[in-house]
Design an enzyme around this catalytic site. Structure first.
Site, short mmCIF file in Angstrom:
data_model
loop_
_atom_site.label_atom_id
_atom_site.label_comp_id
_atom_site.label_asym_id
_atom_site.label_seq_id
_atom_site.Cartn_x
_atom_site.Cartn_y
_atom_site.Cartn_z
N HIS A 113 79.29 74.80 50.70
CA HIS A 113 80.56 74.62 49.99
C HIS A 113 80.75 73.12 49.74
O HIS A 113 80.55 72.31 50.64
CB HIS A 113 81.71 75.17 50.84
CG HIS A 113 83.02 75.06 50.14
ND1 HIS A 113 83.37 75.88 49.08
CD2 HIS A 113 84.05 74.18 50.29
CE1 HIS A 113 84.56 75.53 48.63
NE2 HIS A 113 84.98 74.49 49.34
N THR A 128 70.58 73.49 41.61
CA THR A 128 70.05 72.25 42.20
C THR A 128 69.88 72.41 43.72
O THR A 128 68.97 71.83 44.29
CB THR A 128 70.96 71.03 41.91
OG1 THR A 128 72.22 71.22 42.53
CG2 THR A 128 71.12 70.80 40.42
N ASN A 129 70.73 73.20 44.33
CA ASN A 129 70.56 73.43 45.78
C ASN A 129 69.31 74.26 46.04
O ASN A 129 68.60 74.03 47.02
CB ASN A 129 71.79 74.10 46.37
CG ASN A 129 72.88 73.09 46.66
OD1 ASN A 129 72.75 72.28 47.58
ND2 ASN A 129 73.92 73.08 45.84
N ILE A 144 82.13 86.70 46.05
CA ILE A 144 82.37 86.93 47.47
C ILE A 144 81.73 88.26 47.84
O ILE A 144 81.94 89.27 47.15
CB ILE A 144 83.88 86.90 47.76
CG1 ILE A 144 84.38 85.46 47.54
CG2 ILE A 144 84.18 87.36 49.18
CD1 ILE A 144 85.88 85.29 47.60
N LEU A 145 80.93 88.26 48.90
CA LEU A 145 80.23 89.48 49.30
C LEU A 145 81.17 90.36 50.13
O LEU A 145 82.02 89.86 50.86
CB LEU A 145 78.99 89.12 50.12
CG LEU A 145 77.93 88.27 49.39
CD1 LEU A 145 76.84 87.82 50.37
CD2 LEU A 145 77.31 89.05 48.23
N MET A 184 78.53 82.51 43.01
CA MET A 184 79.95 82.44 42.71
C MET A 184 80.75 83.71 43.02
O MET A 184 81.86 83.87 42.52
CB MET A 184 80.15 82.02 41.25
CG MET A 184 79.66 80.62 40.96
SD MET A 184 80.43 79.40 42.06
CE MET A 184 79.43 77.95 41.74
#
Ligand code: GAR
Length: 208
Positions: free
Chosen positions: A110, A13-14, A93-94, A91
């Site tokens: 966030h 949705t974002n 973490i890079l 979802m």
């Protein structure tokens, strides 16, 4: 035009809000050039395809190795010559390899007012459940730069949203999305594309 690459894992949705903002001419000087999904069945991919935006799947489950997954994401970002990277419901973490290469070029949305209910393990509905369990009366959303600390980079924009009696994680998530995320994420992307964000002493100054 700055090339905006959006990373997703879910419903998107974002991403939808970003696409709409682009259609409405609200993102001057930038264009969404690629959507990378960590899941082959993410609905976000359909949203991108319906709008003619190229997509790539880097399937986290199939790859089944965090370092290899990260390397593949890095490769796609390089190939795409990304100027701005948006984590929109992504979802994972890079690694610091990616966050340092693209310092102040990666932003994340966030679904809480950082520093509340954030960091490793706080994602999606879990964030709203934690806010309800604590009993806060105000929550909201934050858009921030991504660095090596989970949810720890400089804050760009925040917007508060009231918690209402009888809220469930689902109703609260929806209100935070509608009243905060879908507004501040496109706004932050637009500010970045127009070079209206300055970092002074590790903090963000928005030049309006
Ligand atoms: C959004 O609420 C986003 O803020 C959250 O996941 C949802 C994704 O929705 N992200 C995180 O929790 C990251 N820590 P979407 O796929 O519909 O945009």
């Amino acid at each position: 035009m700055k090339k905006i690459v959006v990373l997703v894992s879910g419903g998107g949705t974002n991403l939808g809000a970003l696409i709409q903002a682009q259609k409405d001419g609200l993102i001057a000087n930038g264009t969404i050039s690629l959507v990378i999904s960590s899941k082959p069945d993410a609905y976000a991919l359909t949203r991108a395809e319906e709008n003619g935006i190229p997509t790539v799947v880097v399937d986290r489950k199939a790859i089944n190795n965090p370092d290899e997954f990260d390397r593949r994401i890095y490769e796609e970002l390089e190939k795409a010559q990304a100027d701005i990277i948006v984590l929109a419901g992504f979802m994972y973490i890079l690694s610091s390899k990616i966050t340092s290469k693209y310092a102040y070029k990666i932003i994340n949305v966030h679904p809480a007012l950082i520093p509340s209910f954030c960091g490793e393990g706080y994602y999606g509905l879990r964030v709203h459940k934690a806010a309800l369990d604590y009993g806060v009366k105000l929550t909201g959303a934050t858009v921030h730069f991504v660095n090596e600390v989970a949810d720890g980079g400089p804050i760009i924009l925040q917007k508060s949203v009231p918690v209402e009696n009888g809220d469930t994680p689902e109703t609260l998530q929806r209100r935070v999305m509608e009243q905060a995320e879908w507004i501040i994420l496109p706004k932050a992307v637009s500010l970045l594309c127009e070079d209206k964000i300055e970092i002074i002493d590790g903090k963000v100054i928005v030049k309006e």
